[in-house]
Design a protein around this motif. Structure first.
Motif, PDB file in Angstrom:
ATOM      1  N   ALA A 126       1.177  -1.644   0.169  1.00  0.00           N
ATOM      2  CA  ALA A 126       0.027  -0.020  -0.016  1.00  0.00           C
ATOM      3  C   ALA A 126       0.705   1.552   0.121  1.00  0.00           C
ATOM      4  CB  ALA A 126      -1.222   0.447   0.881  1.00  0.00           C
ATOM      5  N   VAL A 127       1.007   2.168  -1.547  1.00  0.00           N
ATOM      6  CA  VAL A 127       1.968   2.811  -1.652  1.00  0.00           C
ATOM      7  C   VAL A 127       1.864   4.528  -0.906  1.00  0.00           C
ATOM      8  CG1 VAL A 127       4.030   3.866  -2.679  1.00  0.00           C
ATOM      9  CG2 VAL A 127       2.909   0.691  -2.272  1.00  0.00           C
ATOM     10  N   ASN A 128       1.879   5.448  -0.515  1.00  0.00           N
ATOM     11  CA  ASN A 128       0.746   6.284  -0.838  1.00  0.00           C
ATOM     12  C   ASN A 128       1.511   7.047  -2.051  1.00  0.00           C
ATOM     13  OD1 ASN A 128       4.050   7.199   0.064  1.00  0.00           O
ATOM     14  ND2 ASN A 128       3.472   8.722   0.967  1.00  0.00           N
ATOM     15  N   HIS A 129       0.976   8.092  -2.683  1.00  0.00           N
ATOM     16  CA  HIS A 129       1.089   8.699  -3.737  1.00  0.00           C
ATOM     17  C   HIS A 129       1.170   9.816  -4.087  1.00  0.00           C
ATOM     18  CE1 HIS A 129       1.498   8.232  -8.016  1.00  0.00           C
ATOM     19  NE2 HIS A 129      -0.401   8.038  -8.437  1.00  0.00           N
ATOM     20  N   SER A 130       2.672  11.074  -3.989  1.00  0.00           N
ATOM     21  CA  SER A 130       2.401  12.571  -4.726  1.00  0.00           C
ATOM     22  C   SER A 130       2.635  12.394  -5.724  1.00  0.00           C
ATOM     23  CB  SER A 130       2.915  12.688  -3.183  1.00  0.00           C
ATOM     24  OG  SER A 130       4.325  12.462  -2.983  1.00  0.00           O
ATOM     25  N   HIS A 131       3.739  11.847  -6.200  1.00  0.00           N
ATOM     26  CA  HIS A 131       4.601  11.732  -7.841  1.00  0.00           C
ATOM     27  C   HIS A 131       4.406  10.658  -8.436  1.00  0.00           C
ATOM     28  CE1 HIS A 131       7.237  13.333 -10.567  1.00  0.00           C
ATOM     29  NE2 HIS A 131       7.746  14.508 -10.299  1.00  0.00           N
ATOM     30  N   ASN A 132       4.410  10.826  -9.752  1.00  0.00           N
ATOM     31  CA  ASN A 132       4.579   9.728 -10.843  1.00  0.00           C
ATOM     32  C   ASN A 132       5.135   8.682 -10.522  1.00  0.00           C
ATOM     33  OD1 ASN A 132       2.236  10.698 -12.145  1.00  0.00           O
ATOM     34  ND2 ASN A 132       3.221  11.730 -12.993  1.00  0.00           N
TER      35      ASN A 132
END
Length: 215
Positions: free
Chosen positions: A44-50
Motif C-alpha cells: 500500500a503505497v502513498n502517492h504524491s508523484h508519478n
C-alpha cells in the motif's frame, strides 16, 4: 480464468526499475527486510508523484504488479507496461477484469501494488478507497505499508516534472499487518471496518517514516 500477469515480466520490470531509479536518483531504502519473502503480499503505497510506482518497483525486494489507471497505458507504454506485468484498471467503473487479474496475482503468491488514495495527491493516506480492504480480505494477503518521501519536494531543473536528478528519495517499508478481523467476512460493514484499520496503520507508518527520515 482471466489471464494473470507474468511474474517473469514483473521481474524484468523490477530490473529496469533498479537501473533507472538508481541511475537517476539516490534511493535510500529502509525496512525492506520486513517484506515477507514468499506468499501473497499487498504493497500500500502513498502517492504524491508519478515516479512513486516505478521507484517502489525498482527498490522492492520482490517483483511487483501495480494496479495502474488505464490512462497511463497510452501508445508504446501500453504493451510495455503490460509486458512488465502491470495491471490496467478503469477507475470509472467496477473493472471486473482488473479485479480478477489482481486476485489472480495474490492467488499465485505474488505481490500486488496499490495506491489506496486512488489518485495522486498529498501522499498522506488521507482518503482511502475500499478497494485495498477488498483485495486484502478476499485475497488473504497481509498489507505492507510503503512510504515514498522526497519525490515531490522539489522539481528538477532539467526535467520539470521529475525530482532533481541524483536527489535522495526515501522508501520506507513497514511491518506487514492483516486488514480483516480474522472472520473472513466480506460484507460492506466488514470492509468498512477493515478500511478504518488500514487507514490507522498506514497513517501511523507514514508518521513514523517521516520521523525516521527527517522529512
Amino acid at each position: 480464468m482471466t489471464d494473470v500477469p507474468s511474474v517473469r515480466g514483473a521481474e524484468v520490470g523490477r530490473r529496469i526499475g533498479v537501473g533507472l531509479m538508481y541511475g537517476l536518483w539516490k534511493p535510500r531504502v529502509l525496512g525492506a527486510w520486513r517484506v515477507p519473502t514468499a506468499g501473497p503480499v499487498i504493497f500500500a503505497v502513498n502517492h504524491s508523484h508519478n515516479i512513486d510506482g516505478p521507484m517502489v518497483m525498482g527498490v522492492a525486494p520482490r517483483p511487483t504488479h501495480f494496479l495502474i489507471k488505464k490512462e497511463a497505458f497510452v501508445g508504446p507504454l501500453d504493451p510495455f507496461l503490460s509486458g512488465i506485468g502491470q495491471l490496467k484498471v478503469d477507475r470509472t467503473t467496477t473493472d471486473r477484469t482488473a479485479i480478477s487479474r489482481a486476485l489472480g496475482v495474490l492467488e499465485q503468491g505474488g505481490v500486488l501494488g496499490i495506491f489506496p488514495e486512488g489518485t495522486r495527491g498529498g501522499g498522506d493516506f488521507a482518503s482511502l478507497r475500499a478497494g485495498l480492504a477488498y483485495f486484502a480480505v478476499r485475497g488473504g494477503a497481509p498489507i505492507v505499508p510503503v512510504a515514498v518521501l522526497g519525490s515531490s519536494e522539489r522539481r528538477g531543473r532539467l526535467l520539470k516534472g521529475l525530482p532533481p536528478l541524483r536527489s535522495r528519495v526515501d522508501v520506507v517499508f513497514g511491518d506487514p499487518f492483516e486488514a480483516g478481523d480474522g472472520s473472513g467476512r466480506r460484507t460492506r460493514k466488514a470492509l468498512d471496518e477493515a478500511t478504518e484499520r488500514i487507514q490507522k496503520q498506514l497513517t501511523a507508518h507514514l508518521e513514523n517514516a517521516r520521523r525516521l527520515t527527517g522529512r
